[in-house]
Design a protein around this motif. Sequence first.
Motif, PDB file in Angstrom:
ATOM      1  N   GLU A 143      -2.643  -2.383  -3.947  1.00 34.24           N
ATOM      2  CA  GLU A 143      -1.795  -3.018  -3.034  1.00 34.24           C
ATOM      3  C   GLU A 143      -0.860  -2.391  -1.868  1.00 34.24           C
ATOM      4  OE1 GLU A 143      -1.371  -2.850  -6.180  1.00 34.24           O
ATOM      5  OE2 GLU A 143       0.984  -2.639  -6.718  1.00 34.24           O
ATOM      6  N   LEU A 144      -0.824  -0.967  -2.160  1.00 37.04           N
ATOM      7  CA  LEU A 144      -0.025  -0.029  -1.283  1.00 37.04           C
ATOM      8  C   LEU A 144      -0.967   0.587  -0.289  1.00 37.04           C
ATOM      9  CD1 LEU A 144       2.915   1.032  -3.717  1.00 37.04           C
ATOM     10  CD2 LEU A 144       2.964  -0.781  -1.750  1.00 37.04           C
ATOM     11  N   ILE A 145      -2.169   0.819  -0.900  1.00 39.97           N
ATOM     12  CA  ILE A 145      -3.214   1.596   0.103  1.00 39.97           C
ATOM     13  C   ILE A 145      -3.290   1.059   1.422  1.00 39.97           C
ATOM     14  CG2 ILE A 145      -5.465   2.255   0.078  1.00 39.97           C
ATOM     15  CD1 ILE A 145      -5.917   2.574  -3.044  1.00 39.97           C
ATOM     16  N   GLY A 146      -3.131   2.014   2.192  1.00 42.30           N
ATOM     17  CA  GLY A 146      -3.220   1.610   3.874  1.00 42.30           C
ATOM     18  C   GLY A 146      -1.992   0.774   4.291  1.00 42.30           C
ATOM     19  N   ILE A 149       3.495   1.820   3.323  1.00 41.35           N
ATOM     20  CA  ILE A 149       4.865   1.482   2.203  1.00 41.35           C
ATOM     21  C   ILE A 149       4.438   2.656   1.174  1.00 41.35           C
ATOM     22  CG2 ILE A 149       6.237   0.159   0.612  1.00 41.35           C
ATOM     23  CD1 ILE A 149       4.961  -2.208   2.366  1.00 41.35           C
ATOM     24  N   PRO A 150       5.319   3.697   1.165  1.00 42.76           N
ATOM     25  CA  PRO A 150       4.927   4.604   0.111  1.00 42.76           C
ATOM     26  C   PRO A 150       5.310   4.346  -1.302  1.00 42.76           C
ATOM     27  CG  PRO A 150       6.857   5.136   1.339  1.00 42.76           C
ATOM     28  CD  PRO A 150       6.615   3.964   1.726  1.00 42.76           C
ATOM     29  N   VAL A 151       4.135   4.770  -2.147  1.00 42.47           N
ATOM     30  CA  VAL A 151       4.429   4.606  -3.545  1.00 42.47           C
ATOM     31  C   VAL A 151       5.534   5.409  -4.059  1.00 42.47           C
ATOM     32  CG1 VAL A 151       2.779   6.498  -4.220  1.00 42.47           C
ATOM     33  CG2 VAL A 151       3.166   4.600  -5.937  1.00 42.47           C
ATOM     34  N   SER A 152       5.829   6.396  -3.640  1.00 42.32           N
ATOM     35  CA  SER A 152       7.082   7.150  -4.288  1.00 42.32           C
ATOM     36  C   SER A 152       8.352   6.351  -3.912  1.00 42.32           C
ATOM     37  CB  SER A 152       7.025   8.526  -3.572  1.00 42.32           C
ATOM     38  OG  SER A 152       6.643   8.407  -2.159  1.00 42.32           O
ATOM     39  N   LYS A 153       8.402   5.420  -2.948  1.00 43.61           N
ATOM     40  CA  LYS A 153       9.587   4.634  -2.924  1.00 43.61           C
ATOM     41  C   LYS A 153       9.497   3.345  -3.275  1.00 43.61           C
ATOM     42  CE  LYS A 153      11.450   6.581   1.326  1.00 43.61           C
ATOM     43  NZ  LYS A 153      11.175   6.713   2.587  1.00 43.61           N
ATOM     44  N   GLY A 180      -0.006   4.833   0.826  1.00 40.70           N
ATOM     45  CA  GLY A 180       1.355   4.572   1.747  1.00 40.70           C
ATOM     46  C   GLY A 180       2.107   5.784   2.345  1.00 40.70           C
ATOM     47  N   ILE A 181       1.524   7.034   1.803  1.00 43.17           N
ATOM     48  CA  ILE A 181       2.232   8.106   1.925  1.00 43.17           C
ATOM     49  C   ILE A 181       2.237   8.753   3.346  1.00 43.17           C
ATOM     50  CG2 ILE A 181       2.445  10.707   1.329  1.00 43.17           C
ATOM     51  CD1 ILE A 181       3.505   8.934  -1.037  1.00 43.17           C
ATOM     52  N   SER A 182       3.119   9.003   4.014  1.00 47.74           N
ATOM     53  CA  SER A 182       2.816   9.796   5.540  1.00 47.74           C
ATOM     54  C   SER A 182       3.874  10.663   5.922  1.00 47.74           C
ATOM     55  CB  SER A 182       2.758   8.495   6.469  1.00 47.74           C
ATOM     56  OG  SER A 182       4.086   8.094   6.488  1.00 47.74           O
ATOM     57  N   LYS A 183       5.272  10.689   5.192  1.00 45.77           N
ATOM     58  CA  LYS A 183       6.195  11.253   5.807  1.00 45.77           C
ATOM     59  C   LYS A 183       6.733  12.491   4.797  1.00 45.77           C
ATOM     60  CE  LYS A 183       7.651   8.614   9.450  1.00 45.77           C
ATOM     61  NZ  LYS A 183       6.312   8.807  10.154  1.00 45.77           N
ATOM     62  N   GLY A 184       7.528  13.457   5.380  1.00 41.60           N
ATOM     63  CA  GLY A 184       8.079  14.365   4.560  1.00 41.60           C
ATOM     64  C   GLY A 184       8.757  14.030   3.259  1.00 41.60           C
ATOM     65  N   GLU A 185       9.514  12.943   3.685  1.00 39.99           N
ATOM     66  CA  GLU A 185      10.271  12.350   2.519  1.00 39.99           C
ATOM     67  C   GLU A 185       9.484  11.791   1.394  1.00 39.99           C
ATOM     68  OE1 GLU A 185      12.163   8.362   4.455  1.00 39.99           O
ATOM     69  OE2 GLU A 185      11.901  10.005   5.818  1.00 39.99           O
ATOM     70  N   ASP A 186       8.454  11.096   1.841  1.00 42.94           N
ATOM     71  CA  ASP A 186       7.574  10.511   0.796  1.00 42.94           C
ATOM     72  C   ASP A 186       6.781  11.658  -0.031  1.00 42.94           C
ATOM     73  OD1 ASP A 186       8.003   8.432   2.591  1.00 42.94           O
ATOM     74  OD2 ASP A 186       5.804   8.592   3.663  1.00 42.94           O
ATOM     75  N   LEU A 187       6.674  12.835   0.351  1.00 37.22           N
ATOM     76  CA  LEU A 187       5.747  13.630  -0.397  1.00 37.22           C
ATOM     77  C   LEU A 187       7.027  14.567  -1.179  1.00 37.22           C
ATOM     78  CD1 LEU A 187       3.634  15.960  -1.283  1.00 37.22           C
ATOM     79  CD2 LEU A 187       4.459  17.232   0.590  1.00 37.22           C
ATOM     80  N   VAL A 198      -0.139  14.903  -3.207  1.00 32.06           N
ATOM     81  CA  VAL A 198      -0.401  13.628  -2.933  1.00 32.06           C
ATOM     82  C   VAL A 198      -1.872  13.340  -2.466  1.00 32.06           C
ATOM     83  CG1 VAL A 198       2.066  12.763  -2.183  1.00 32.06           C
ATOM     84  CG2 VAL A 198       0.496  14.122  -0.495  1.00 32.06           C
ATOM     85  N   LEU A 199      -2.416  12.381  -2.690  1.00 29.73           N
ATOM     86  CA  LEU A 199      -3.614  12.020  -1.952  1.00 29.73           C
ATOM     87  C   LEU A 199      -3.383  10.890  -0.804  1.00 29.73           C
ATOM     88  CD1 LEU A 199      -6.763  11.729  -1.942  1.00 29.73           C
ATOM     89  CD2 LEU A 199      -6.772  10.191  -3.783  1.00 29.73           C
ATOM     90  N   LEU A 200      -3.678  11.026   0.498  1.00 32.37           N
ATOM     91  CA  LEU A 200      -3.419  10.077   1.384  1.00 32.37           C
ATOM     92  C   LEU A 200      -4.338  10.276   2.444  1.00 32.37           C
ATOM     93  CD1 LEU A 200      -0.542  11.988   3.768  1.00 32.37           C
ATOM     94  CD2 LEU A 200      -2.493  13.047   2.496  1.00 32.37           C
ATOM     95  N   ALA A 201      -4.343   9.142   3.367  1.00 39.35           N
ATOM     96  CA  ALA A 201      -5.263   8.852   4.362  1.00 39.35           C
ATOM     97  C   ALA A 201      -4.691   8.281   5.812  1.00 39.35           C
ATOM     98  CB  ALA A 201      -6.284   7.731   3.696  1.00 39.35           C
ATOM     99  N   SER A 202      -4.612   7.149   5.659  1.00 39.64           N
ATOM    100  CA  SER A 202      -4.232   6.541   7.058  1.00 39.64           C
ATOM    101  C   SER A 202      -3.071   6.934   7.827  1.00 39.64           C
ATOM    102  CB  SER A 202      -4.110   4.970   6.898  1.00 39.64           C
ATOM    103  OG  SER A 202      -3.147   4.677   6.042  1.00 39.64           O
ATOM    104  N   GLY A 203      -1.917   7.504   7.307  1.00 41.43           N
ATOM    105  CA  GLY A 203      -0.684   8.028   7.819  1.00 41.43           C
ATOM    106  C   GLY A 203      -1.064   9.118   8.706  1.00 41.43           C
ATOM    107  N   ILE A 204      -2.198   9.776   8.383  1.00 40.09           N
ATOM    108  CA  ILE A 204      -2.698  11.181   9.007  1.00 40.09           C
ATOM    109  C   ILE A 204      -3.880  10.869   9.852  1.00 40.09           C
ATOM    110  CG2 ILE A 204      -3.349  13.632   8.801  1.00 40.09           C
ATOM    111  CD1 ILE A 204      -0.265  12.929   7.587  1.00 40.09           C
TER     112      ILE A 204
END
Length: 221
Positions: A143-146, A149-153, A180-187, A198-204
Amino acid sequence: MKPLIVLNLKTYLEGTGEGAVRIARACKEVGEESGIEIAIAPQFCDIYRVASQVDVPVYSQHLDGVGAGSFTGHAFAKCIKDAGAVGTLINHSECRLKLADIEASVTAAKGEGLRTIICTNNIATTAAAAALGPDYVAVEPPELIGSGIPVSKADPEVVTGSVAAVERIDTAVKVLCGAGISKGEDLKAAIELGSVGVLLASGIVKAKDPKAALEDLVSLI
Ligand code: G3P
């Protein structure tokens, strides 16, 4: 230990063909500047294109657990490796497999010396995936993919719970998280929760400037 970042290009237009090569160059440059391994997972047809033009770790987005022979339409480990990949994703929420298929894919990939990342959707499937002995599991609540909203938060418990579950099963298996990962704070938060990257996509991939987005991603490590 430096984290691992794996950028999944999915079938995004921005990450297709020459777009995949451009983003791979950004991964290489930011990886070199930061000393952090940034791998890329392009579509099958772009593996050779990317791997032959850019010195960056390339992963397949999927791999079928079949050998050489009469298997029309399958993605075969030796072909993926010969195209230049060093590893593969297995069982993404957008490409789900049955447990027996996941095991066959892991075995086929390992047979060719490819690194394996089994993607999972919750703590229970993470535990089951760890029992198959991949190099990594990557937990991603669908539900958080794409969502941005970062899973880490949004769901830190799925990360800490996955790390604890994997530790009980096989301490050699490492845990990534994604969605939902895209920012430094998420990583940074993902690492603090016990994952190794992390494994990420859309944010980058869909960012106006993927290189700048990657620079932000690694800025707090
Ligand atoms: O494989 C990565 C993934 O499913 C997460 O996608 O767009 O939320 O970073 P995204």
